[in-house]
Design a protein around this motif. Structure first.
Motif, PDB file in Angstrom:
ATOM      1  N   GLN A   6     -18.867 -73.268 -14.786  1.00  0.00           N
ATOM      2  CA  GLN A   6     -17.495 -73.236 -15.265  1.00  0.00           C
ATOM      3  C   GLN A   6     -17.343 -72.125 -16.300  1.00  0.00           C
ATOM      4  O   GLN A   6     -18.127 -72.012 -17.240  1.00  0.00           O
ATOM      5  N   VAL A   7     -16.327 -71.323 -16.114  1.00  0.00           N
ATOM      6  CA  VAL A   7     -16.077 -70.191 -16.994  1.00  0.00           C
ATOM      7  C   VAL A   7     -14.852 -70.520 -17.848  1.00  0.00           C
ATOM      8  O   VAL A   7     -13.842 -70.992 -17.337  1.00  0.00           O
ATOM      9  N   THR A   8     -14.935 -70.264 -19.140  1.00  0.00           N
ATOM     10  CA  THR A   8     -13.788 -70.489 -20.008  1.00  0.00           C
ATOM     11  C   THR A   8     -12.744 -69.398 -19.776  1.00  0.00           C
ATOM     12  O   THR A   8     -13.057 -68.308 -19.269  1.00  0.00           O
ATOM     13  N   PHE A   9     -11.526 -69.674 -20.195  1.00  0.00           N
ATOM     14  CA  PHE A   9     -10.471 -68.667 -20.138  1.00  0.00           C
ATOM     15  C   PHE A   9     -10.904 -67.432 -20.919  1.00  0.00           C
ATOM     16  O   PHE A   9     -10.732 -66.299 -20.475  1.00  0.00           O
ATOM     17  N   TYR A  10     -11.478 -67.671 -22.090  1.00  0.00           N
ATOM     18  CA  TYR A  10     -11.984 -66.587 -22.947  1.00  0.00           C
ATOM     19  C   TYR A  10     -12.910 -65.657 -22.159  1.00  0.00           C
ATOM     20  O   TYR A  10     -12.751 -64.430 -22.187  1.00  0.00           O
ATOM     21  N   GLU A  11     -13.861 -66.237 -21.451  1.00  0.00           N
ATOM     22  CA  GLU A  11     -14.804 -65.430 -20.658  1.00  0.00           C
ATOM     23  C   GLU A  11     -14.102 -64.754 -19.484  1.00  0.00           C
ATOM     24  O   GLU A  11     -14.369 -63.586 -19.178  1.00  0.00           O
ATOM     25  N   ALA A  12     -13.192 -65.486 -18.836  1.00  0.00           N
ATOM     26  CA  ALA A  12     -12.523 -64.969 -17.645  1.00  0.00           C
ATOM     27  C   ALA A  12     -11.673 -63.739 -17.927  1.00  0.00           C
ATOM     28  O   ALA A  12     -11.516 -62.887 -17.048  1.00  0.00           O
ATOM     29  N   VAL A  13     -11.134 -63.644 -19.141  1.00  0.00           N
ATOM     30  CA  VAL A  13     -10.270 -62.489 -19.452  1.00  0.00           C
ATOM     31  C   VAL A  13     -11.018 -61.354 -20.136  1.00  0.00           C
ATOM     32  O   VAL A  13     -10.410 -60.367 -20.537  1.00  0.00           O
ATOM     33  N   GLY A  14     -12.324 -61.486 -20.294  1.00  0.00           N
ATOM     34  CA  GLY A  14     -13.095 -60.377 -20.847  1.00  0.00           C
ATOM     35  C   GLY A  14     -13.676 -60.620 -22.222  1.00  0.00           C
ATOM     36  O   GLY A  14     -14.229 -59.704 -22.828  1.00  0.00           O
ATOM     37  N   GLY A  15     -13.512 -61.834 -22.749  1.00  0.00           N
ATOM     38  CA  GLY A  15     -14.161 -62.180 -24.006  1.00  0.00           C
ATOM     39  C   GLY A  15     -13.601 -61.460 -25.216  1.00  0.00           C
ATOM     40  O   GLY A  15     -12.419 -61.102 -25.275  1.00  0.00           O
ATOM     41  N   GLU A  16     -14.469 -61.253 -26.183  1.00  0.00           N
ATOM     42  CA  GLU A  16     -14.048 -60.713 -27.479  1.00  0.00           C
ATOM     43  C   GLU A  16     -13.342 -59.370 -27.355  1.00  0.00           C
ATOM     44  O   GLU A  16     -12.365 -59.105 -28.072  1.00  0.00           O
ATOM     45  N   GLU A  17     -13.797 -58.513 -26.473  1.00  0.00           N
ATOM     46  CA  GLU A  17     -13.199 -57.181 -26.351  1.00  0.00           C
ATOM     47  C   GLU A  17     -11.701 -57.266 -26.038  1.00  0.00           C
ATOM     48  O   GLU A  17     -10.894 -56.532 -26.612  1.00  0.00           O
ATOM     49  N   THR A  18     -11.331 -58.181 -25.153  1.00  0.00           N
ATOM     50  CA  THR A  18      -9.925 -58.342 -24.787  1.00  0.00           C
ATOM     51  C   THR A  18      -9.110 -58.821 -25.982  1.00  0.00           C
ATOM     52  O   THR A  18      -8.042 -58.276 -26.290  1.00  0.00           O
ATOM     53  N   PHE A  19      -9.605 -59.839 -26.687  1.00  0.00           N
ATOM     54  CA  PHE A  19      -8.867 -60.376 -27.828  1.00  0.00           C
ATOM     55  C   PHE A  19      -8.845 -59.394 -29.002  1.00  0.00           C
ATOM     56  O   PHE A  19      -7.854 -59.311 -29.724  1.00  0.00           O
ATOM     57  N   ARG A  20      -9.904 -58.642 -29.157  1.00  0.00           N
ATOM     58  CA  ARG A  20      -9.923 -57.621 -30.209  1.00  0.00           C
ATOM     59  C   ARG A  20      -8.824 -56.581 -29.946  1.00  0.00           C
ATOM     60  O   ARG A  20      -8.082 -56.201 -30.845  1.00  0.00           O
ATOM     61  N   SER A  21      -8.709 -56.140 -28.707  1.00  0.00           N
ATOM     62  CA  SER A  21      -7.695 -55.161 -28.346  1.00  0.00           C
ATOM     63  C   SER A  21      -6.289 -55.735 -28.521  1.00  0.00           C
ATOM     64  O   SER A  21      -5.418 -55.095 -29.124  1.00  0.00           O
ATOM     65  N   LEU A  22      -6.070 -56.932 -28.015  1.00  0.00           N
ATOM     66  CA  LEU A  22      -4.761 -57.576 -28.104  1.00  0.00           C
ATOM     67  C   LEU A  22      -4.307 -57.695 -29.553  1.00  0.00           C
ATOM     68  O   LEU A  22      -3.193 -57.291 -29.914  1.00  0.00           O
TER      69      LEU A  22
END
Length: 133
Positions: A6-22
């Motif tokens: 099972q993959v979390t939403f966090y992992e599915a969208v690219g993890g820290e890099e995605t949230f850092r950019s956002l």
């Protein structure tokens, strides 16, 4: 027992890099918005950027660093000292929409993930409103 596949939403969208950019893109907008910028007493927006990034990472299934450092999120309580009216909410959402659109384009997030994020942001922004316009 949790499914190891099972993959979390966090992992599915690219993890820290995605949230850092956002979050970084979002705060670039906040920095140039006099109404929202007034809600950030720190001269430097970096601490606020880090707090939001860590909160979103935790909320979407990543590490719980936010709670380890700051305890329970208590979002309404933390925002209570600030006047958050409909205009502030709309400004916040405008900057987040732009940041989300740019992040979706950069990371190729699927429409379903983009919609989940946007639904959360609109709900969260509405829940922070604490003053009439």
């Amino acid at each position: 027992m949790a499914d190891p596949e099972q993959v979390t939403f966090y992992e599915a969208v690219g993890g820290e890099e995605t949230f850092r950019s956002l979050v970084h893109r979002f705060y670039q907008g906040v920095a140039d918005d006099p109404a929202l910028r007034a809600m950030y007493p720190e001269e430097d927006l970096d601490p606020a950027e880090e707090r939001l990034r860590l909160f979103l990472i935790q909320y979407w299934g990543g590490p719980n660093t936010y709670s380890q450092r700051r305890g329970h999120p208590r979002l309404r309580m933390r925002h209570a000292p600030f006047v958050v009216d409909e205009a502030a909410k709309e400004s916040w959402l405008r900057h987040m929409r732009k940041a989300l659109d740019e992040t979706v384009a950069e990371f190729g997030l699927p429409p379903q993930a983009e919609q989940m994020l946007w639904n959360y942001f609109t709900m969260a922004a509405q829940s922070m409103v604490n003053a009439p316009s």
